[in-house]
Scaffold this motif. Sequence first.
Motif, PDB file in Angstrom:
ATOM      1  N   ASP A 171      -2.513  -5.146  -7.398  1.00 40.02           N
ATOM      2  CA  ASP A 171      -3.487  -6.243  -7.426  1.00 40.02           C
ATOM      3  C   ASP A 171      -3.524  -6.919  -8.792  1.00 40.02           C
ATOM      4  O   ASP A 171      -4.360  -7.777  -9.042  1.00 40.02           O
ATOM      5  N   GLN A 197       0.270  -5.599  -1.345  1.00 45.65           N
ATOM      6  CA  GLN A 197      -0.967  -6.220  -1.805  1.00 45.65           C
ATOM      7  C   GLN A 197      -1.806  -6.612  -0.593  1.00 45.65           C
ATOM      8  O   GLN A 197      -1.322  -7.286   0.317  1.00 45.65           O
ATOM      9  N   CYS A 198      -3.046  -6.164  -0.595  1.00 47.85           N
ATOM     10  CA  CYS A 198      -3.977  -6.543   0.465  1.00 47.85           C
ATOM     11  C   CYS A 198      -4.821  -7.703  -0.033  1.00 47.85           C
ATOM     12  O   CYS A 198      -5.484  -7.605  -1.070  1.00 47.85           O
ATOM     13  N   ARG A 199      -4.797  -8.798   0.694  1.00 48.92           N
ATOM     14  CA  ARG A 199      -5.471 -10.014   0.233  1.00 48.92           C
ATOM     15  C   ARG A 199      -6.992  -9.920   0.354  1.00 48.92           C
ATOM     16  O   ARG A 199      -7.706 -10.628  -0.352  1.00 48.92           O
ATOM     17  N   VAL A 200      -7.478  -9.035   1.207  1.00 48.56           N
ATOM     18  CA  VAL A 200      -8.918  -8.894   1.389  1.00 48.56           C
ATOM     19  C   VAL A 200      -9.525  -8.256   0.139  1.00 48.56           C
ATOM     20  O   VAL A 200      -9.099  -7.194  -0.309  1.00 48.56           O
ATOM     21  N   LEU A 202      -9.352  -9.282  -2.902  1.00 46.60           N
ATOM     22  CA  LEU A 202      -8.577  -9.477  -4.126  1.00 46.60           C
ATOM     23  C   LEU A 202      -9.367 -10.343  -5.110  1.00 46.60           C
ATOM     24  O   LEU A 202      -9.857 -11.415  -4.753  1.00 46.60           O
ATOM     25  N   ILE A 204      -9.046 -12.616  -7.945  1.00 46.22           N
ATOM     26  CA  ILE A 204      -8.061 -13.390  -8.706  1.00 46.22           C
ATOM     27  C   ILE A 204      -8.618 -13.872 -10.038  1.00 46.22           C
ATOM     28  O   ILE A 204      -7.859 -14.354 -10.885  1.00 46.22           O
ATOM     29  N   PRO A 209      -2.725 -11.441  -9.654  1.00 48.90           N
ATOM     30  CA  PRO A 209      -2.099 -10.601  -8.642  1.00 48.90           C
ATOM     31  C   PRO A 209      -0.642 -10.966  -8.324  1.00 48.90           C
ATOM     32  O   PRO A 209      -0.052 -10.379  -7.411  1.00 48.90           O
ATOM     33  N   ARG A 230       2.672  -8.753   1.378  1.00 48.20           N
ATOM     34  CA  ARG A 230       1.259  -9.117   1.360  1.00 48.20           C
ATOM     35  C   ARG A 230       0.652  -8.844   2.736  1.00 48.20           C
ATOM     36  O   ARG A 230       1.239  -9.193   3.756  1.00 48.20           O
ATOM     37  N   GLU A 232      -2.730  -9.476   5.041  1.00 45.40           N
ATOM     38  CA  GLU A 232      -3.882 -10.374   5.114  1.00 45.40           C
ATOM     39  C   GLU A 232      -5.150  -9.679   5.596  1.00 45.40           C
ATOM     40  O   GLU A 232      -6.247 -10.098   5.276  1.00 45.40           O
ATOM     41  N   GLU A 236      -8.701  -2.624   2.361  1.00 45.40           N
ATOM     42  CA  GLU A 236      -7.546  -2.429   1.492  1.00 45.40           C
ATOM     43  C   GLU A 236      -6.947  -1.036   1.597  1.00 45.40           C
ATOM     44  O   GLU A 236      -5.730  -0.871   1.760  1.00 45.40           O
TER      45      GLU A 236
END
Length: 287
Positions: A171, A197-200, A202, A204, A209, A230, A232, A236
């Motif tokens: 991350d 990488q889990c976008r939930v 995250l 930034i 990331p 990645r 979505e 995580e």
Amino acid sequence: MSFKTIIAVVFDHAGDERTLAFAANLAVTHKARVEVVLFAPNPSLDLISYGMLLGTTLPAETQAAILADQKRQTDALDALCRRVCNAADLVYGEGEGLPRMELRALATRPEIALCHALTLADLAVLSQDSLTSAPAAPDAFAQILLQQCSPVLIARSDPETLGDHAVIAWDGSAEAGRAVRQALPLLAMAAGTTAVQCRVGLDIEAADPAFEPLEAYMSAHAAGALSTERIEDGPEGTALVQAASRLKAGLIVAGAWGHTRLREAVFGGATRTLLDAVNGPSLLLAH
């Protein structure tokens, strides 16, 4: 790019054999020294300290019982170390040549012995079996990871699985970066590495990331080719465990407790999910 000093943390517990087997395997691979530290309550030392505090001398039979208990503990651990070293073709005992394994003297309180051992150590190892059921293991784990900020390998399955695929939980955080830096010798051993990488969830704003800095870092250290992925959907921790299973990974590398403690306490966190995946890959954590 190798480990040279590995601390095997044991608890006079059934999980100790797995801890020692993983440490021995890494010692042979990296030509390293394993220092075995027993982290277990020591009533003997408590009795001696209590007697000194009161200005009294312990009765002869009490002193004899203390010495007998210390000898039993030392002899059992010594025999286990010898058996593991014989199986791994690793030298056991004090000396200069590497690789080897040695047992640190049991002359001080366990938290002090562990503190001294970790000062210049590259890695601490303890087994999932111990972490799950040895009474003193959670305290040792917290000391290693949170107090002394040393990387810790939670050993699961067999040592040979460290040569399988590796997954990096990425991350861009400082904790994730430290985990990658400290895991380089393990990543170099892996058959392949995927950064997941889990976008939930995250953040930034707190960290970058992007995968590109990680790819450049791995390439500069000749740590093998890096794939990226990645995800979505969350949460995580669950997404990371599922990705590791799908990739048949033998190791997950992750930063530990990167969010605020309050958020972790209220909502749980990816670190807790990774620790709870007791039948999953071995886990290297750094804080």
